[in-house]
Write a protein that holds these residues in place. Structure first.
Motif, PDB file in Angstrom:
ATOM      1  N   PRO A 173       0.800  -1.102  -0.072  1.00 24.04           N
ATOM      2  CA  PRO A 173      -0.028   0.051   0.094  1.00 24.04           C
ATOM      3  C   PRO A 173       0.746   1.338   0.115  1.00 24.04           C
ATOM      4  O   PRO A 173       0.284   2.247  -0.368  1.00 24.04           O
ATOM      5  CB  PRO A 173      -1.037  -0.025   1.233  1.00 24.04           C
ATOM      6  N   TRP A 181       1.154   2.736  -3.219  1.00 22.54           N
ATOM      7  CA  TRP A 181      -0.059   3.697  -3.688  1.00 22.54           C
ATOM      8  C   TRP A 181       0.368   5.242  -3.250  1.00 22.54           C
ATOM      9  O   TRP A 181      -0.033   6.233  -4.095  1.00 22.54           O
ATOM     10  CB  TRP A 181      -1.331   3.414  -2.886  1.00 22.54           C
ATOM     11  N   PRO A 191       0.232   7.655  -6.713  1.00 24.82           N
ATOM     12  CA  PRO A 191      -1.226   7.550  -6.552  1.00 24.82           C
ATOM     13  C   PRO A 191      -1.923   7.282  -7.893  1.00 24.82           C
ATOM     14  O   PRO A 191      -2.967   6.809  -8.133  1.00 24.82           O
ATOM     15  CB  PRO A 191      -1.646   9.186  -6.196  1.00 24.82           C
ATOM     16  N   PHE A 195      -2.313   3.744  -8.359  1.00 30.76           N
ATOM     17  CA  PHE A 195      -3.506   3.192  -7.597  1.00 30.76           C
ATOM     18  C   PHE A 195      -4.827   3.312  -8.188  1.00 30.76           C
ATOM     19  O   PHE A 195      -5.704   2.498  -8.375  1.00 30.76           O
ATOM     20  CB  PHE A 195      -3.962   4.015  -6.250  1.00 30.76           C
ATOM     21  N   ALA A 213      -0.685  -4.139  -5.767  1.00 30.46           N
ATOM     22  CA  ALA A 213       0.480  -3.290  -5.093  1.00 30.46           C
ATOM     23  C   ALA A 213       1.104  -4.164  -4.215  1.00 30.46           C
ATOM     24  O   ALA A 213       2.407  -4.072  -4.196  1.00 30.46           O
ATOM     25  CB  ALA A 213      -0.347  -2.255  -4.296  1.00 30.46           C
TER      26      ALA A 213
END
Lengths: 300, 87
Positions: free
Chosen positions: A32, A35, A39, A42, A67
């Motif tokens: 994560p 991310w 971004p 994501f 991810a």
């Protein structure tokens, strides 16, 4: 040098001390974080995950798994091959390796790999006693890559086994329609195959229960004298293999989900990603902390 | 084969692979093979190199002969061919 690249050697050294497969699970748990650094990836992976007919559960869960795999595979080779030989060997499985052996015994062979899964096929094949395809390092720019292609051509003409990625950079040969995003197949390997008559074997790899499985598929049809028909024959042979892979292992198709080699990212998304990276880098250097502490001291 | 003949033969190979649409009107020894010249991509440069090998009867060394500098312009490529033929 990017933040991730600077952290990589330290992270790898730390993780190599942890037992397998705990170290790879630790890496996946860091997924994560990717991310926050990217971004746009994501958002892109959520859109891609929503298009997958084979996913179980909501799209965000598949995006999370993507991810996780992306983080897991970042320094995967350094972790996978660390340890005693029998222990390492137990982590590796090769399916259809005899196809590569037979082709290599006959002469020039291309192991056609893809940016899917752990990206360690050459080392896995070598560890398991199969011919190791020779890879020429990726070079950006037409002039540099032309030298690489020429080097591979010479190796093939000497009857060697060469590994080349089908879906990296360079001139587009054709597209394979896959749910979410097409795979853009490049022309380098196809030109080498046609000019040398090398047997071309698609090689796919995946992670299954903390083991890496490398599958050597049957060879592509022999080159057709007509380039158009030849391209179509290659496209038809590769499409079911890749569709099946994406259906079974969507979480390991992060290069498709994040469009690593697809269209250009919009500039606004790129600037957001750059901003996240800058903040991460400054936090790491302690600049923000120093700035806040400094301000607090001044105000007090 | 004279230096001029090698240069003109190299230009002919490049013009054939780039086709008339991408061959600049003012083509000459200083014309780049890629951006701003013949606009060749990596696969087309490979075609040029292989065609030069066949035409001039030379074998290039991937590391030494095919560098960013030697593949920059027509003259640079012709110079490598001249050196290979002389050596």
């Amino acid at each position: 040098m990017s933040l991730l690249a600077r952290l990589r050697p330290h992270t790898v050294r730390l993780l190599q001390k942890a037992p397998w497969p705990l170290n790879e699970h630790l890496l996946a748990a860091c997924g994560p974080v990717y991310w926050f650094l990217h971004p746009h990836s994501f958002r892109r992976s959520l859109e891609w995950a929503a298009c997958q007919p084979s996913r179980r559960g909501p799209a965000w869960r598949l995006a999370l798994a993507l991810a996780g795999h992306c983080a897991r595979y970042y320094p995967y080779g350094a972790l996978l091959f660390t340890g005693e030989v029998p222990a390492v060997r137990r982590r590796l499985v090769v399916e259809g390796g005899e196809r590569l052996e037979q082709a290599a015994a006959r002469g020039a062979t291309i192991a056609l790999v893809f940016h899917l899964g752990p990206q360690v096929a050459a080392s896995v094949l070598e560890h398991c006693g199969y011919p190791k395809p020779m890879f020429i390092g990726t070079r950006e720019g037409a002039l540099q890559w032309a030298g690489g292609l020429y080097q591979m051509r010479r190796l093939l003409m000497n009857g060697e086994t060469v590994g080349i990625s089908a879906d990296g950079l360079g001139r587009e040969a054709f597209r394979i329609p896959l749910p979410g995003a097409p795979m853009i197949v490049r022309a380098g390997w196809w030109v080498l195959r046609r000019s040398t008559g090398a047997t071309t074997l698609p090689v796919l790899e995946r992670r299954e229960r903390s083991r890496v499985v490398v599958t050597v598929h049957p060879p592509l049809p022999a080159p057709d004298p007509d380039p158009g028909r030849d391209l179509e024959a290659c496209r038809q042979a590769l499409t079911p293999i890749l569709m099946d892979y994406q259906r079974r292992f969507p979480a390991q198709c992060f290069s498709l989900a994040f469009s690593f080699f697809g269209s250009e990212r919009p500039s606004t998304r790129r600037s957001v990603a750059a901003a996240w990276r800058r903040i991460g880098s400054r936090v790491l250097r302690g600049e923000l902390r120093r700035a806040f502490v400094g301000r607090a001291r001044v105000s007090s | 084969m004279t230096a001029d003949a090698i240069l003109s033969e190299t230009l002919a190979i490049l013009s054939r692979i780039a086709a008339s649409i991408r061959t600049p009107a003012d083509v000459g020894p200083a014309t780049p093979l890629t951006d701003g010249g013949f606009w060749l991509d990596s696969v087309e440069i490979l075609e040029v190199v292989v065609a030069c090998e066949e035409r001039f009867g030379v074998v290039f060394d991937a590391e030494m002969d095919l560098t960013t500098e030697t593949l920059k312009t027509v003259e640079n490529l012709a110079a490598v061919i001249r050196a290979k033929k002389a050596g």
